[in-house]
Design a protein around this motif. Structure first.
Motif, short mmCIF file in Angstrom:
data_model
loop_
_atom_site.label_atom_id
_atom_site.label_comp_id
_atom_site.label_asym_id
_atom_site.label_seq_id
_atom_site.Cartn_x
_atom_site.Cartn_y
_atom_site.Cartn_z
N ALA A 108 0.67 -1.70 0.25
CA ALA A 108 0.37 -0.22 0.35
C ALA A 108 0.82 1.32 0.19
N ALA A 109 1.91 1.60 0.85
CA ALA A 109 2.35 2.96 1.14
C ALA A 109 4.26 2.66 1.17
N THR A 110 4.42 3.41 0.69
CA THR A 110 6.29 3.72 0.95
C THR A 110 6.66 4.74 1.33
N PRO A 111 7.89 5.11 2.06
CA PRO A 111 8.46 6.11 1.89
C PRO A 111 8.33 7.71 1.17
N ALA A 112 9.26 6.23 0.00
CA ALA A 112 8.55 6.89 -1.53
C ALA A 112 7.25 7.87 -1.87
N ASP A 113 6.50 6.80 -1.43
CA ASP A 113 4.88 7.20 -2.27
C ASP A 113 3.69 6.77 -1.01
N PRO A 114 3.07 7.76 -0.56
CA PRO A 114 2.43 7.57 0.40
C PRO A 114 0.92 6.64 -0.08
N GLU A 115 1.02 6.58 -1.70
CA GLU A 115 -0.71 6.28 -1.94
C GLU A 115 0.08 4.62 -2.75
N ARG A 116 1.39 4.09 -2.68
CA ARG A 116 1.65 2.48 -3.79
C ARG A 116 2.33 3.13 -2.80
N GLY A 117 2.72 0.65 -2.53
CA GLY A 117 3.54 0.24 -1.77
C GLY A 117 5.22 -0.74 -3.34
N ILE A 118 5.46 -1.22 -2.45
CA ILE A 118 6.78 -1.70 -3.42
C ILE A 118 6.43 -2.43 -4.60
N PHE A 119 5.18 -2.97 -3.93
CA PHE A 119 4.93 -4.39 -5.70
C PHE A 119 4.31 -2.71 -6.89
N LEU A 188 13.32 -6.38 0.79
CA LEU A 188 12.48 -6.66 -0.51
C LEU A 188 12.37 -5.90 -0.55
N ALA A 189 12.59 -4.21 -1.34
CA ALA A 189 12.65 -3.96 -2.73
C ALA A 189 14.26 -4.74 -3.60
N HIS A 190 15.27 -4.55 -2.87
CA HIS A 190 16.30 -5.50 -3.93
C HIS A 190 15.91 -6.85 -4.40
N GLU A 191 15.55 -7.61 -2.94
CA GLU A 191 15.05 -9.33 -4.13
C GLU A 191 13.94 -9.16 -4.75
N PHE A 192 13.23 -8.32 -4.31
CA PHE A 192 11.44 -8.97 -5.11
C PHE A 192 12.38 -7.99 -7.24
N GLN A 193 12.87 -6.56 -6.84
CA GLN A 193 13.30 -6.92 -8.36
C GLN A 193 14.44 -8.37 -8.56
N HIS A 194 15.01 -8.72 -8.60
CA HIS A 194 15.75 -9.90 -8.46
C HIS A 194 14.44 -10.87 -9.18
N LEU A 195 13.51 -10.80 -8.41
CA LEU A 195 12.23 -11.52 -8.60
C LEU A 195 11.51 -11.68 -10.09
N ILE A 196 11.82 -10.08 -10.25
CA ILE A 196 10.89 -9.77 -11.00
C ILE A 196 12.22 -9.86 -12.44
N HIS A 197 13.29 -9.38 -12.52
CA HIS A 197 13.82 -9.77 -13.46
C HIS A 197 14.74 -11.01 -13.96
N TRP A 198 14.73 -12.01 -12.90
CA TRP A 198 14.55 -13.60 -13.44
C TRP A 198 13.49 -14.25 -13.80
N GLY A 199 12.93 -13.95 -13.77
CA GLY A 199 11.32 -14.11 -15.11
C GLY A 199 11.24 -13.69 -16.14
N ARG A 200 12.41 -13.05 -16.27
CA ARG A 200 12.07 -12.08 -17.73
C ARG A 200 13.90 -12.37 -18.09
#
Length: 523
Positions: A108-119, A188-200
């Protein structure tokens, strides 16, 4: 003169910030997987539930460092994730407030954007995750990870014989979540990028994958979770950008380069890099091409090494790459070398005044050379045009200091020599005019710029003149001059209003002659 300043360079290295280095768990797994035990086929004493996953559901998870499967219970179910906690960690290390905060951060919310989460932020930046398990939610497993590793993504999960274990999973250490929340949230953000990148692009080169993962942390509001990484690189910018070994400086260099690409060329390029099937430099070249840029990896790298000293992108946060002081002017044959391909060395000359800077590189080398002049706290960056034998000169008038930035693009040969001497600007201008015997477009300043750009030009004779600005797609974005002008010195000014960040070209047409200069606009 001997290359004394490179010995001094080595003395600077211990000044890099000394801190406990964070090593990406995903990279650590790849390096040490052969030493891990073979996992048991099922969890000891497990009665794994089937059906829809809800809070309270218990599942067994494959953990690559363990012989037995691990039991964990779902403690959070959100729009984009499940958070499972290993039984041995629940209410001992990991507590419900930690889990709820992590879930809200992802959903839902991150320090960078209170209206968007890491996902949401990561998907916009890097693309949709591959969804290998058929469940749109990401599994986040909180467990005890030995050895100080904060978290990881494990692509080998999809090789498991049991389909039920092939889950899109990010692993996070319970202790780090409880006691080093900033680091755990960034991971969590770091590893989620790895997950996305691995899939592509599962076999992407580490320096790109890690750079984008570091950029992902910054993107969601957790910049530089390892505070030593950027200072470690800036203390030694000679390291090869494309060579990956674990260490703070390598995380720093790749994070800065990824951030530079995103800021200067836009989010579309980053998504394209992740999507490209080719790896490393070739993948970046293809990404530029597929985004209709005339740039490539090598030209972006040239701008990046200049920006690392001259500034011009946000991730530097006012810092700059280290430089060695040159002797007092005049000096000749100050020799040195850039130790690695895709590395750089910086030499600062102060006080400067009116000086001419000469560069001579090895004939077989491939160099990028810039001169950055400071005047009244304002910088002017000029690319040195090298001849076929790798020599060149840049006059610097009325400067408080001047830095020479030398990059090496060749796999071998990085030696060079510098010289500097005082000159009288009026005499130098007369000599230049005599030698040129033609109209010319002088270097723009400031360059890079974040607003207006000055474009001085000289006409050898009265002529009809057109001076225009073109973007990277070859489209004319501004017509600055379209009239007949007398011979002599002239100057045009491009305000850059409403122009996006990126490279541009100033094109001067005088009769049948054309002169061009490359500009970089930074917002």
């Amino acid at each position: 003169m001997a290359s004394f300043f490179f010995a001094a360079w080595l003395l600077l290295l211990p000044l890099a910030v000394a801190a406990a280095e964070r090593i990406c768990g995903t990279r650590w797994l790849a390096q040490h997987r052969a030493s891990f035990p073979a996992a048991a086929p099922k969890a000891v004493g497990a009665n794994q539930e089937v059906g829809p996953i809800e809070v309270g559901t218990q599942l067994a998870f494959h953990v690559p460092t363990e012989f037995v499967l691990k039991l964990a219970t779902c403690r959070y179910k959100g729009a984009h994730c499940y958070i499972f906690v290993e039984e041995s960690q629940w209410d001992i290390v990991a507590a419900q407030p930690d889990v709820d905060k992590l879930g809200a951060l992802f959903d839902a919310a991150t320090p960078a954007d209170p209206e968007r989460g890491i996902f949401s932020i990561a998907v916009d930046a890097f693309g949709e995750p591959a969804d290998k398990d058929g469940d749109p939610r990401i599994f986040i497993l909180i467990l005890d990870i030995p050895g100080g590793t904060v978290g990881y993504f494990d692509g080998s999960l999809y090789e498991r014989a049991q389909p039920g274990l092939r889950r899109d999973t990010i692993y996070l250490d319970a202790n780090k979540l409880a006691f080093s929340a900033y680091l755990a949230h960034a991971t969590l953000a770091h590893e989620f990028q790895h997950l996305i990148h691995w899939g592509r692009d599962a076999d992407e080169e580490a320096w790109i994958d890690e750079g984008l993962a570091g950029y992902a942390e910054d993107l969601v509001g957790f910049p530089e979770a390892d505070p030593s990484m950027v200072p470690s690189f800036l203390a030694d910018p000679s390291i090869d950008l494309t060579h990956w070994v674990s260490g703070a400086a390598n995380y720093g260099k790749t994070y800065l380069f990824a951030s530079f690409l995103a800021e200067h060329y836009g989010p579309g390029l980053i998504r394209q890099i992740v999507a490209e099937p080719r790896n490393g430099i070739l993948g970046i070249d293809d990404a530029f091409k597929n985004q209709n840029w005339v740039e490539d990896y090598a030209s972006a790298w040239r701008w990046w090494i200049a920006a690392n000293y001259a500034g011009g992108y946000e991730a530097l946060r006012g810092r700059r790459a280290a430089a060695i002081a040159a002797p007092e002017v005049p000096f000749a044959d100050l020799t040195g070398a850039v130790g690695n391909q895709w590395g750089a060395a910086n030499v600062v000359i102060r006080p400067a005044g009116d000086i001419a800077v000469d560069f001579a590189g090895a004939a077989a080398g491939d160099y990028a050379v810039w001169v950055y002049a400071m005047r009244d706290r304002h910088g002017e960056l000029s690319a040195m045009e090298l001849s076929a034998d790798n020599t060149g000169q840049v006059p610097v008038a009325d400067a408080d200091s001047a830095a020479v930035i030398v990059g090496r693009a060749s796999p071998t040969v990085g030696e060079f020599a510098l010289a500097a001497r005082y000159f009288t600007p009026t005499i130098a201008a007369m000599q230049t005019a005599e030698q040129a015997g033609a109209s010319d477009l002088a270097p723009a300043y400031p360059n890079p710029a974040n607003s207006a750009v000055n474009l001085p030009f000289r006409l050898a004779r009265a002529a009809d003149v057109e001076l225009a600005i073109y973007n990277a797609l070859g489209q004319r974005t501004a017509l600055l001059v379209a009239e007949r002008l007398k011979a002599g010195e002239h100057r045009a000014r491009w305000p850059g209003n409403h122009a996006a960040s990126g490279p541009y070209w100033a094109v001067l047409k005088v009769g049948g002659e054309t002169r061009t200069r490359r500009l970089m606009l930074v917002r």
